[in-house]
Design an enzyme around this catalytic site. Structure first.
Site, mmCIF file in Angstrom:
data_model
loop_
_atom_site.group_PDB
_atom_site.id
_atom_site.type_symbol
_atom_site.label_atom_id
_atom_site.label_comp_id
_atom_site.label_asym_id
_atom_site.label_seq_id
_atom_site.Cartn_x
_atom_site.Cartn_y
_atom_site.Cartn_z
ATOM 1 N N HIS A 1 -27.222 -33.500 -2.104
ATOM 2 C CA HIS A 1 -27.423 -32.801 -3.424
ATOM 3 C C HIS A 1 -27.826 -31.330 -3.243
ATOM 4 C CE1 HIS A 1 -28.494 -31.772 -7.694
ATOM 5 N NE2 HIS A 1 -27.589 -32.733 -8.021
ATOM 6 N N ASP B 1 -24.049 -39.468 -8.702
ATOM 7 C CA ASP B 1 -22.712 -39.499 -8.747
ATOM 8 C C ASP B 1 -22.126 -40.870 -8.141
ATOM 9 O OD1 ASP B 1 -22.337 -37.199 -10.492
ATOM 10 O OD2 ASP B 1 -22.695 -35.818 -8.586
#
Length: 427
Positions: A305, A362
């Site tokens: 991320h 995600d």
């Protein structure tokens, strides 16, 4: 005396104030930089630039911390629900019993769509993407509330917030039903927010949908985890558009458009497409090695991320609270089995561990949406439903700030210097 930073350029020396947030974050205030020196800063992607001060969300990417209005997402997912979390984001406090009942009542009151808006759905192509429908319909809402451009700045936050938070799930469910050619299912006053949405999505006139408590809890958790994430692409877009004093619906519609991008809200869809390729190949190890090969452009979607340099705290929460849903569905879906195996191998691989490339939100959200029966094209829509209270809170914070200015970034021009116009005959 406040801290100062000194900028030296040529024979000029400029003292700049250092501002500090409530969590000891520090930034250099460059508001006087261009006026005093003629210089601007250049920061592609705004990776080191703060666009505003905000009371809404705190992130510590190094420590893996995410808090809404000071309350950790771990606490909210364990003790709260999406409706209460929405109230928290809008008001800077948790609701009393009476406030919670009023807000829930408003969500129920505003859950129906104007009948003329339902007619709009007829004119979208059958294969229209639900995000396209969602953005268009949200923007169109402003036409059904007279003088919204003037009133939305001052309208009570419970009213404008509940209207959008409630209607977006109805629009989303109606868009799904249109895509599969089924009649719409209207919202029910007897169901909670998440139960209502699941029922509108999956029930039909010939097949009742049996609500599952674990799936309702899982959806609440997913929506809470997506409710806000500081100054991301879509939220910054909402604030930028709102800075022109565009009405709330236009501003939110712009956020939906930004979220639709594959590098933002479309990331969990990319995860599922990657997993499908891995499953079809039957060779997980091959793809892991491809991801480790610097000469190969392949990357594992759903790992790592930009903000979090540790575990994504949202991914940790999803894994904790939604494991039962995943485990139950994994035995029925080979794609989920592939995902669970991929996660296991990556977390044991020193290449990924040393680079802190852990599964992010995600990776898990796409798996859960699939386990719950949502089609892939609805994944980004679910993200938008969750993000709605955060967008509204940021829009209201910006438009209520007496010091706010219209957003207008600078640039460094790299084109031609001045040159003359060449007549057509001489070109």
């Amino acid at each position: 005396m406040s801290d100062k930073a000194t900028l030296t350029y040529g024979d000029q020396s400029l003292e700049l104030n250092v501002v500090e947030g409530s969590e000891s974050e520090k930034g250099i205030d460059i508001g006087s930089l261009r006026k005093e020196t003629g210089l601007i800063t250049l920061d592609n992607g705004f990776m080191n630039t703060g666009s505003c001060s905000s009371r809404i969300t705190f992130i510590d990417g190094e420590k893996g911390i995410l808090r809404y209005r000071g309350i950790s997402i771990e606490d909210l997912c364990e003790h709260s629900n999406f409706v209460e979390t929405s109230y928290l984001l809008l008001h800077d406090r948790l609701p009393t019993k009476e406030q919670a009942e009023r807000f829930s009542g408003l969500l129920n009151r505003f859950s129906l769509l104007h009948e003329d808006m339902r007619n709009f759905l007829k004119y979208f192509p059958l294969d229209a993407h639900p995000m396209n429908i969602l953005g268009t319909m949200v923007n169109a809402l402003s036409s059904f509330y007279p003088n919204v451009s003037a009133n939305s700045m001052d309208e009570e936050i419970d009213i404008c917030g509940a209207r959008l938070i409630s209607k977006i799930r109805t629009i989303a469910a109606f868009a799904h039903k249109k895509s599969i050619g089924e009649p719409v299912i209207r919202p029910s006053k007897d169901l909670s927010y998440c139960s209502n949405f699941l029922n509108m999505m999956f029930s039909s006139s010939v097949s009742d949908y049996e609500l599952d408590d674990e799936q309702v809890k899982a959806l609440n958790v997913l929506l809470i985890l997506h409710a806000d994430h500081e100054q991301n692409c879509s939220t910054s877009t909402v604030r930028m558009v709102g800075s022109s004093q565009a009405n709330l619906y236009a501003s939110i519609s712009s956020g939906i458009a930004a979220l639709w991008g594959p590098l933002h809200g479309g990331a969990n869809q990319a995860v599922m497409e990657m997993l499908a390729k891995i499953h079809e190949s039957g060779d997980i190890h091959k793809y892991i090695e491809m991801a480790k090969d610097k000469s190969n452009n392949f990357r594992l979607s759903g790992f790592g991320h930009r903000v979090y340099k540790n575990f994504d705290p949202r991914a940790m929460v999803i894994k904790k609270y939604c494991q039962n849903v995943l485990n139950t569905a994994a035995g029925k879906d080979p794609l989920l089995e592939t995902a669970m195996k991929l996660e296991e191998l990556v977390l044991k691989d020193e290449y990924f561990v040393s680079r802190k490339l852990y599964p992010n939100v995600d990776f898990y959200s796409g798996l859960l949406y699939k386990a719950m029966g949502f089609p892939v094209e609805m994944y980004t829509v679910l993200f938008a439903i969750g993000r709605m209270p955060g967008w509204i809170a940021h829009w209201k914070e910006l438009t209520s700030d007496p010091t706010a200015k219209i957003g207008r970034p600078r640039q460094i021009y790299t084109g031609y210097t001045e040159r003359s116009y060449t007549p057509m005959a001489e070109r």
